[in-house]
Scaffold this active site. Structure first.
Site, PDB file in Angstrom:
ATOM      1  N   CYS A 120     101.005   6.178 -29.821  1.00 44.84           N
ATOM      2  CA  CYS A 120     102.349   5.657 -29.674  1.00 44.84           C
ATOM      3  C   CYS A 120     103.280   6.803 -29.311  1.00 44.84           C
ATOM      4  O   CYS A 120     103.196   7.881 -29.917  1.00 44.84           O
ATOM      5  CB  CYS A 120     102.806   4.994 -30.977  1.00 44.84           C
ATOM      6  SG  CYS A 120     104.495   4.354 -30.932  1.00 44.84           S
ATOM      7  N   HIS A 162     100.776  -4.156 -29.026  1.00 47.61           N
ATOM      8  CA  HIS A 162     101.453  -2.967 -29.564  1.00 47.61           C
ATOM      9  C   HIS A 162     102.953  -3.020 -29.267  1.00 47.61           C
ATOM     10  O   HIS A 162     103.789  -2.790 -30.161  1.00 47.61           O
ATOM     11  CB  HIS A 162     100.816  -1.719 -28.936  1.00 47.61           C
ATOM     12  CG  HIS A 162     101.430  -0.421 -29.338  1.00 47.61           C
ATOM     13  ND1 HIS A 162     100.762   0.513 -30.099  1.00 47.61           N
ATOM     14  CD2 HIS A 162     102.641   0.132 -29.070  1.00 47.61           C
ATOM     15  CE1 HIS A 162     101.540   1.573 -30.291  1.00 47.61           C
ATOM     16  NE2 HIS A 162     102.682   1.368 -29.663  1.00 47.61           N
ATOM     17  N   GLU A 163     103.306  -3.322 -28.020  1.00 39.36           N
ATOM     18  CA  GLU A 163     104.717  -3.322 -27.635  1.00 39.36           C
ATOM     19  C   GLU A 163     105.463  -4.507 -28.247  1.00 39.36           C
ATOM     20  O   GLU A 163     106.641  -4.386 -28.617  1.00 39.36           O
ATOM     21  CB  GLU A 163     104.862  -3.318 -26.109  1.00 39.36           C
ATOM     22  CG  GLU A 163     104.241  -2.124 -25.409  1.00 39.36           C
ATOM     23  CD  GLU A 163     104.736  -0.779 -25.917  1.00 39.36           C
ATOM     24  OE1 GLU A 163     105.863  -0.715 -26.453  1.00 39.36           O
ATOM     25  OE2 GLU A 163     104.001   0.206 -25.787  1.00 39.36           O
ATOM     26  N   HIS A 166     106.476  -3.556 -31.632  1.00 40.54           N
ATOM     27  CA  HIS A 166     107.713  -2.759 -31.636  1.00 40.54           C
ATOM     28  C   HIS A 166     108.941  -3.672 -31.673  1.00 40.54           C
ATOM     29  O   HIS A 166     109.898  -3.415 -32.425  1.00 40.54           O
ATOM     30  CB  HIS A 166     107.792  -1.873 -30.397  1.00 40.54           C
ATOM     31  CG  HIS A 166     107.111  -0.554 -30.539  1.00 40.54           C
ATOM     32  ND1 HIS A 166     107.408   0.338 -31.544  1.00 40.54           N
ATOM     33  CD2 HIS A 166     106.157   0.048 -29.782  1.00 40.54           C
ATOM     34  CE1 HIS A 166     106.662   1.425 -31.414  1.00 40.54           C
ATOM     35  NE2 HIS A 166     105.891   1.275 -30.343  1.00 40.54           N
TER      36      HIS A 166
END
Length: 208
Positions: A120, A162-163, A166
């Protein structure tokens, strides 16, 4: 089969850097521990030149940091949005952005968990194994408010998940055991300077 997919659609070719990056400015990347990374982001409700300029900046910042994805809160902006330029396991390149992303919950027959290395840009220098589904479907909007559906497999599916995490106020460390999280933060302490030196060198190279 085309090797490049722009906003989920095949294209014949694409430049090495997305054109958005040529219009953008480099922004500071937030780091784990900063509040903006650890709370759910706000939905984007205004579409226009300010949003387009943010996307331009995010693309350039992602490339400078050698990333394959970047969420808005990683440049300190509390909005649900991310950009990506990421390969899948077959080598096909996926480029685009998505606003207000929602990750579909796929049934077990349509996915399997893969425990593979993940990093990351906001956790500089640390790579850890994180279990993620090998397939992902994300629904959202483009910068003009049009409907988007982005599907990914393998490494690109990992990027999409993953994004989206976020945007929900999660970093991948939140998916690790306490022991692995400590190991990751130790790696950050050891390698952070090296990572930042590389980003500075990339910025200078791009100016040249």
């Amino acid at each position: 089969m085309p090797s490049v997919f722009l906003q989920g659609r095949p294209v014949d070719s694409y430049p090495s850097l997305a054109p958005e990056a040529r219009r953008g400015s480099v922004r500071r990347i937030t780091e784990v521990g900063e509040e903006v990374l650890h709370k759910p982001c706000r939905d984007v409700t205004e579409f226009g030149p300010d949003l387009a300029a943010l996307i331009d900046d995010m693309f350039l910042t992602m490339y400078i940091a050698d990333g394959c994805g970047l969420a808005a809160n990683q440049v300190g902006v509390d909005l649900r949005l991310f950009v990506y330029d990421c390969p899948d396991d077959d080598g096909a390149r996926h480029i685009g952005h998505i606003v207000n992303p929602v990750l579909e919950q796929l049934d077990a027959p349509h996915r399997r968990l893969l425990d593979e290395s993940e990093g990351c840009l906001s956790v500089p220098g640390a790579l850890m194994d994180v279990p993620r589904p090998d397939r992902a479907v994300v629904r959202g909007l483009d910068k003009d408010g049009g409907t988007l559906v982005i599907e990914g497999a393998g490494y690109f599916a990992r990027c999409l998940a993953h994004e989206t995490d976020h945007c929900n106020g999660q970093v991948y460390l939140d998916r690790l055991s306490k022991r692995d999280r400590k190991d990751a933060l130790r790696h950050v302490a050891d390698r952070r300077d090296e990572v930042f030196a590389r980003r500075v060198a990339n910025t200078e190279a791009l100016k040249g």
